[in-house]
Design an enzyme around this catalytic site. Structure first.
Site, PDB file in Angstrom:
ATOM      1  CB  SER A   1      -0.738   0.049   1.305  1.00  0.00           C
ATOM      2  OG  SER A   1      -0.005   0.365   2.401  1.00  0.00           O
TER       3      SER A   1
ATOM      4  CE  LYS B   1      -2.200   2.575   4.547  1.00  0.00           C
ATOM      5  NZ  LYS B   1      -2.275   1.509   3.943  1.00  0.00           N
TER       6      LYS B   1
END
Length: 204
Positions: free
Chosen positions: A67, A110
């Site tokens: 991701s 993230k």
């Protein structure tokens, strides 16, 4: 001759000399016990040191998904600094390790996009902050974000809005039930990857 190596003649103590000449076995036994205790102390100290380091100073993580490609790839190993935000606040574009808001037993990594109190608007595959006419820099993402339905997110005070660099394949603040990450849930700022190669992440 390699100067890094040396031959040394060790001078034996009287006890060791006696043992070499057939001295008493109790002395050997006592020495073995002392050495075993010494090794045990060293191993215990090493475990305690490692525990302190990984609990209070760093996060040593293995990345399980793609991701964050291509900044961080699946299988990369990295170090995050737990002390990075002790005296300062996280900044936009920092890459951080944090407790997943929908299941805090799981750790995520993230990039911070929205800061506390900001309005994050996603439209036409671009991100805008507080109604700005200019979108945020997205030069670090894997590929252009596929446009979806326009969305607006109001970031609460003390919280952060997160996106993955592989935005077309990232479960991030856009998808979560609990969309924002509290500062207290941020475990550390990613500093560098050390496997399969070394690479700093602080300038990403």
């Amino acid at each position: 001759m390699n100067d890094d190596f040396y031959d040394e003649e060790l001078e034996l103590s009287e006890e060791e000399t006696a043992e070499n000449e057939g001295g008493s076995s109790p002395n050997k036994k006592n020495r073995f016990i002392k050495e075993a205790i010494s090794w045990a102390k060293t191993i215990i100290a090493a475990f305690i040191f490692a525990f302190i380091i990984t609990t209070f100073i760093i996060v040593n993580a293995v990345v399980p998904s793609g991701s964050m490609k291509n900044t961080i790839n699946e299988g990369d190993r990295l170090i995050a600094n737990r002390l990075a935000y002790t005296f300062s606040d996280p900044e936009r574009f920092d890459i951080v390790v944090f407790k997943f808001p929908d299941d805090e037993s799981v750790y995520y990594i993230k990039r911070i996009i929205g800061l506390p109190g900001e309005t994050v608007e996603i439209k036409d595959g671009k991100v805008y902050i507080d109604g700005s006419e200019e979108p945020l820099d997205d030069s670090f993402i894997l590929e252009p974000m596929i446009p979806e339905e326009d969305a607006v997110f109001e970031v609460p005070e003390g919280c952060y809005f997160m996106l993955g660099d592989n935005r077309n394949n990232s479960a991030d603040s856009r998808r979560w039930n609990n969309k924002y990450v509290e500062k207290s849930k941020i475990l550390g700022k990613a500093v560098f990857k050390y496997y399969p190669n070394f690479e700093l992440l602080t300038d990403k």
